[in-house]
Design a protein around this motif. Sequence first.
Motif, PDB file in Angstrom:
ATOM      1  N   GLY A   1      -1.817 -11.189  45.903  1.00 61.29           N
ATOM      2  CA  GLY A   1      -2.142 -12.802  45.456  1.00 61.29           C
ATOM      3  C   GLY A   1      -0.847 -13.427  46.405  1.00 61.29           C
ATOM      4  O   GLY A   1       0.177 -12.764  46.893  1.00 61.29           O
ATOM      5  N   THR A   2      -1.049 -14.933  46.548  1.00 58.96           N
ATOM      6  CA  THR A   2      -0.082 -15.732  47.080  1.00 58.96           C
ATOM      7  C   THR A   2      -0.277 -17.157  46.701  1.00 58.96           C
ATOM      8  O   THR A   2      -1.349 -17.586  46.096  1.00 58.96           O
ATOM      9  CB  THR A   2      -0.305 -15.383  48.844  1.00 58.96           C
ATOM     10  OG1 THR A   2       0.811 -15.996  49.111  1.00 58.96           O
ATOM     11  CG2 THR A   2      -1.290 -16.365  49.333  1.00 58.96           C
ATOM     12  N   CYS A   3       0.969 -17.773  46.906  1.00 59.83           N
ATOM     13  CA  CYS A   3       0.806 -19.285  46.665  1.00 59.83           C
ATOM     14  C   CYS A   3       1.317 -19.822  47.720  1.00 59.83           C
ATOM     15  O   CYS A   3       2.391 -19.726  48.166  1.00 59.83           O
ATOM     16  CB  CYS A   3       1.902 -19.576  45.388  1.00 59.83           C
ATOM     17  SG  CYS A   3       1.783 -21.160  44.772  1.00 59.83           S
ATOM     18  N   ASP A   4       0.567 -20.722  48.214  1.00 63.03           N
ATOM     19  CA  ASP A   4       0.726 -21.495  49.510  1.00 63.03           C
ATOM     20  C   ASP A   4       1.309 -22.806  48.878  1.00 63.03           C
ATOM     21  O   ASP A   4       0.334 -23.760  48.708  1.00 63.03           O
ATOM     22  CB  ASP A   4      -0.346 -21.528  50.640  1.00 63.03           C
ATOM     23  CG  ASP A   4      -0.072 -22.149  51.848  1.00 63.03           C
ATOM     24  OD1 ASP A   4       0.622 -23.111  51.787  1.00 63.03           O
ATOM     25  OD2 ASP A   4      -0.552 -21.620  52.880  1.00 63.03           O
ATOM     26  N   TYR A   5       2.356 -23.256  49.032  1.00 66.58           N
ATOM     27  CA  TYR A   5       2.861 -24.412  48.521  1.00 66.58           C
ATOM     28  C   TYR A   5       2.446 -25.711  49.600  1.00 66.58           C
ATOM     29  O   TYR A   5       2.267 -26.773  49.088  1.00 66.58           O
ATOM     30  CB  TYR A   5       4.367 -24.701  48.746  1.00 66.58           C
ATOM     31  CG  TYR A   5       5.120 -23.570  47.787  1.00 66.58           C
ATOM     32  CD1 TYR A   5       4.746 -23.245  46.484  1.00 66.58           C
ATOM     33  CD2 TYR A   5       5.863 -22.584  48.510  1.00 66.58           C
ATOM     34  CE1 TYR A   5       5.376 -22.129  45.887  1.00 66.58           C
ATOM     35  CE2 TYR A   5       6.568 -21.544  47.679  1.00 66.58           C
ATOM     36  CZ  TYR A   5       5.959 -21.098  46.560  1.00 66.58           C
ATOM     37  OH  TYR A   5       6.792 -20.050  45.896  1.00 66.58           O
ATOM     38  N   SER A   6       2.709 -25.806  50.688  1.00 63.88           N
ATOM     39  CA  SER A   6       1.973 -26.632  51.743  1.00 63.88           C
ATOM     40  C   SER A   6       0.590 -26.913  51.468  1.00 63.88           C
ATOM     41  O   SER A   6       0.239 -28.060  51.580  1.00 63.88           O
ATOM     42  CB  SER A   6       2.476 -26.395  53.142  1.00 63.88           C
ATOM     43  OG  SER A   6       1.687 -25.199  53.704  1.00 63.88           O
ATOM     44  N   LYS A   7      -0.213 -25.992  51.235  1.00 61.96           N
ATOM     45  CA  LYS A   7      -1.573 -26.210  51.084  1.00 61.96           C
ATOM     46  C   LYS A   7      -1.990 -26.360  49.661  1.00 61.96           C
ATOM     47  O   LYS A   7      -3.311 -26.500  49.243  1.00 61.96           O
ATOM     48  CB  LYS A   7      -2.414 -24.959  51.713  1.00 61.96           C
ATOM     49  CG  LYS A   7      -2.349 -24.889  53.026  1.00 61.96           C
ATOM     50  CD  LYS A   7      -3.229 -23.759  53.484  1.00 61.96           C
ATOM     51  CE  LYS A   7      -3.099 -23.327  55.000  1.00 61.96           C
ATOM     52  NZ  LYS A   7      -3.978 -22.080  55.365  1.00 61.96           N
ATOM     53  N   THR A   8      -1.062 -26.200  48.670  1.00 59.34           N
ATOM     54  CA  THR A   8      -1.251 -26.354  47.342  1.00 59.34           C
ATOM     55  C   THR A   8      -2.450 -25.400  46.930  1.00 59.34           C
ATOM     56  O   THR A   8      -3.672 -25.960  46.403  1.00 59.34           O
ATOM     57  CB  THR A   8      -1.425 -27.888  46.601  1.00 59.34           C
ATOM     58  OG1 THR A   8      -2.652 -28.558  47.388  1.00 59.34           O
ATOM     59  CG2 THR A   8      -0.106 -28.808  47.035  1.00 59.34           C
ATOM     60  N   GLU A   9      -2.504 -24.159  47.177  1.00 62.16           N
ATOM     61  CA  GLU A   9      -3.473 -23.128  46.979  1.00 62.16           C
ATOM     62  C   GLU A   9      -2.846 -21.807  46.422  1.00 62.16           C
ATOM     63  O   GLU A   9      -1.898 -21.367  46.947  1.00 62.16           O
ATOM     64  CB  GLU A   9      -4.202 -22.828  48.391  1.00 62.16           C
ATOM     65  CG  GLU A   9      -5.157 -22.233  48.489  1.00 62.16           C
ATOM     66  CD  GLU A   9      -5.744 -21.973  49.958  1.00 62.16           C
ATOM     67  OE1 GLU A   9      -6.518 -22.973  50.011  1.00 62.16           O
ATOM     68  OE2 GLU A   9      -5.541 -21.087  50.801  1.00 62.16           O
ATOM     69  N   ILE A  10      -3.504 -21.350  45.532  1.00 62.64           N
ATOM     70  CA  ILE A  10      -3.387 -20.091  44.833  1.00 62.64           C
ATOM     71  C   ILE A  10      -4.409 -19.134  45.490  1.00 62.64           C
ATOM     72  O   ILE A  10      -5.648 -19.491  45.175  1.00 62.64           O
ATOM     73  CB  ILE A  10      -2.959 -20.111  43.371  1.00 62.64           C
ATOM     74  CG1 ILE A  10      -1.994 -20.657  43.153  1.00 62.64           C
ATOM     75  CG2 ILE A  10      -3.105 -18.611  42.910  1.00 62.64           C
ATOM     76  CD1 ILE A  10      -1.642 -20.998  41.796  1.00 62.64           C
ATOM     77  N   SER A  11      -4.019 -17.898  46.016  1.00 64.79           N
ATOM     78  CA  SER A  11      -5.140 -17.011  46.595  1.00 64.79           C
ATOM     79  C   SER A  11      -4.949 -15.599  45.813  1.00 64.79           C
ATOM     80  O   SER A  11      -3.953 -15.239  45.705  1.00 64.79           O
ATOM     81  CB  SER A  11      -4.971 -16.842  48.016  1.00 64.79           C
ATOM     82  OG  SER A  11      -5.086 -18.045  48.616  1.00 64.79           O
ATOM     83  N   ILE A  12      -6.217 -15.256  45.343  1.00 67.35           N
ATOM     84  CA  ILE A  12      -6.294 -13.934  44.613  1.00 67.35           C
ATOM     85  C   ILE A  12      -6.989 -13.026  45.162  1.00 67.35           C
ATOM     86  O   ILE A  12      -8.179 -13.281  45.341  1.00 67.35           O
ATOM     87  CB  ILE A  12      -6.492 -13.929  43.292  1.00 67.35           C
ATOM     88  CG1 ILE A  12      -5.323 -15.201  42.488  1.00 67.35           C
ATOM     89  CG2 ILE A  12      -6.376 -12.806  42.493  1.00 67.35           C
ATOM     90  CD1 ILE A  12      -5.526 -15.559  41.262  1.00 67.35           C
TER      91      ILE A  12
END
Length: 92
Positions: free
Chosen positions: A30-41
Amino acid sequence: MPKEVKVGGLVYKVETKPFVEVESDRNYQGTCDYSKTEISIMEYISNERKEDVFFHELTHAIFYEAGFEEQDEDMINRIGKVIHQVVKNNDF
């Protein structure tokens, strides 16, 4: 798992993907992209693991929106697991 979560006044989209890539490395769940305000799993892990990864990445988002741009991964792991347990074991 929600499709989105509000953190610090921002809405983070939560999505599953066939792979999660960070700096050309696909060895992430998983990751958290702060600039895109997106959490990917990653979609190919168990539902229990997806929950665990979600709370880990959510903890990253919480810390970032609270102003902690530099984060200690060990602390995020520990706090994320406790937040997961609290949410799972209490009826809000």
